[in-house]
Design a protein around this motif. Structure first.
Motif, mmCIF file in Angstrom:
data_model
loop_
_atom_site.group_PDB
_atom_site.id
_atom_site.type_symbol
_atom_site.label_atom_id
_atom_site.label_comp_id
_atom_site.label_asym_id
_atom_site.label_seq_id
_atom_site.Cartn_x
_atom_site.Cartn_y
_atom_site.Cartn_z
ATOM 1 N N ASP A 131 0.847 -1.283 0.010
ATOM 2 C CA ASP A 131 -0.220 -0.145 -0.097
ATOM 3 C C ASP A 131 0.733 1.106 -0.026
ATOM 4 O O ASP A 131 1.693 1.286 0.993
ATOM 5 C CB ASP A 131 -1.054 0.055 1.179
ATOM 6 N N SER A 134 0.725 3.391 3.478
ATOM 7 C CA SER A 134 1.131 2.536 4.585
ATOM 8 C C SER A 134 2.507 2.740 4.754
ATOM 9 O O SER A 134 3.453 2.241 3.939
ATOM 10 C CB SER A 134 0.543 1.139 4.543
ATOM 11 N N THR A 174 6.145 1.306 12.898
ATOM 12 C CA THR A 174 5.868 2.579 11.988
ATOM 13 C C THR A 174 6.806 3.113 11.914
ATOM 14 O O THR A 174 7.673 3.449 12.643
ATOM 15 C CB THR A 174 4.496 3.315 12.925
ATOM 16 N N ASP A 178 6.088 8.037 8.166
ATOM 17 C CA ASP A 178 4.763 8.102 8.201
ATOM 18 C C ASP A 178 4.348 9.388 8.415
ATOM 19 O O ASP A 178 5.044 10.211 9.130
ATOM 20 C CB ASP A 178 4.377 7.129 9.342
#
Length: 300
Positions: A131, A134, A174, A178
């Motif tokens: 994705d 993401s 993460t 991000d």
């Protein structure tokens, strides 16, 4: 009068036979030089005996062809064996290259782990989402390896991200790219402290809310400041690659590139332990130019 029977017929004497064949040979040689009769006779005789010659050489020809076939068959087997050996050696070569590269990366990770007092745990990336929006990865270490949310993940170059979810045998990280992730950093060149944020792209970070008068340059290296107690100080985060100044706005647009990246590594380190809190002076020198600038602005 009766004669005794002759058991052996007596012919010409050997000397007479020799004389006859010598004369015949001389006559043939003379005829060969003066006419084409002998050549024609030779061609006719050759045409007649040629099939007989081929028939006589047939067993030898068959033997040669059989030997050649056996030799070709052996060559085919040798070629097939050499091809298999070549493919095996190429496979071993590529495997050796991969192991050599992995060994170098592990040595680099070991060197990066020595830069911090935290306990490093080696982990391997299991899954990188496709994705494009993401910015999370999955590692092969989880609660069973004493992994907790909030722990820092690095590679041999710098910060990669932070553990946000932990499962029994896996964990989710993460990345610093991000959009909702922020890291307290400072500029190595002058010690100016700020916060860097992800831009939601693989190779882009942003420095927000910095004045256009801030002392920052393209090429400046940003490292963790240690403020907040999450990231240990001194770990590389990103480098300034582009600065846009717009006098109509109070803040500059500063784009940075992350130093580390999961797209270049399979192994990472998870740092376990409590991050030491850095000692920060009440009046750091890096902010002095900004204060002076504010004083000048108030004076005017």
């Amino acid at each position: 009068m009766q004669t005794s029977p002759q058991f052996f017929k007596v012919g010409p004497s050997p000397l007479a036979q020799l004389f006859f064949f010598v004369l015949l040979s001389v006559a043939i040689m003379v005829a060969d030089t003066r006419s084409d009769f002998v050549s024609e006779a030779r061609r006719v005789i050759g045409s007649v005996i040629s099939p007989l010659q081929k028939l006589a050489y047939l067993p030898f020809s068959l033997q040669d062809k059989l030997d050649q076939y056996i030799e070709d068959f052996r060559l085919i087997e040798d070629i097939d064996h050499l091809r298999k050996a070549y493919l095996t050696s190429r496979h071993d070569f590529f495997r050796l290259q991969a192991l050599t590269g992995e060994n170098e990366r592990l040595r680099a990770l070991l060197g990066a782990a020595k830069q911090t007092e935290l306990q490093p745990v080696l982990a391997e990336i299991l899954y990188t989402p496709r994705d494009p929006f993401s910015r999370k990865i999955t590692l092969d270490k989880g609660d069973s390896s004493d992994i907790k949310p909030g722990q820092v993940v690095i590679d041999d170059l710098g910060i990669i991200g932070q553990v946000t979810q932990v499962f029994p045998w896996t964990s989710e990280v993460t990345l610093i790219t991000d959009k909702n992730h922020m890291v307290p950093v400072q500029i190595d060149r002058n010690g100016l402290r700020t916060v860097i944020s992800g831009a939601g792209k693989n190779s882009e970070l942003e420095l927000r809310f910095l004045s256009i008068n801030t002392d920052i340059q393209e090429g400046d290296l940003l490292s963790t400041s240690g403020i907040g107690g999450v990231y240990p100080s001194g770990l590389p985060v990103g480098r300034v690659v582009h600065i846009e100044y717009d006098r109509s706005h109070k803040f500059a647009r500063i784009i940075c590139a992350p130093v580390a990246g999961v797209d270049r590594r399979r192994q990472v380190l998870i740092l376990i332990g409590s991050v030491p809190t850095p000692v920060i002076s009440d009046n750091p020198e890096p902010h002095a130019p900004q204060k002076n600038q504010k004083t000048r602005n108030n004076g005017t």
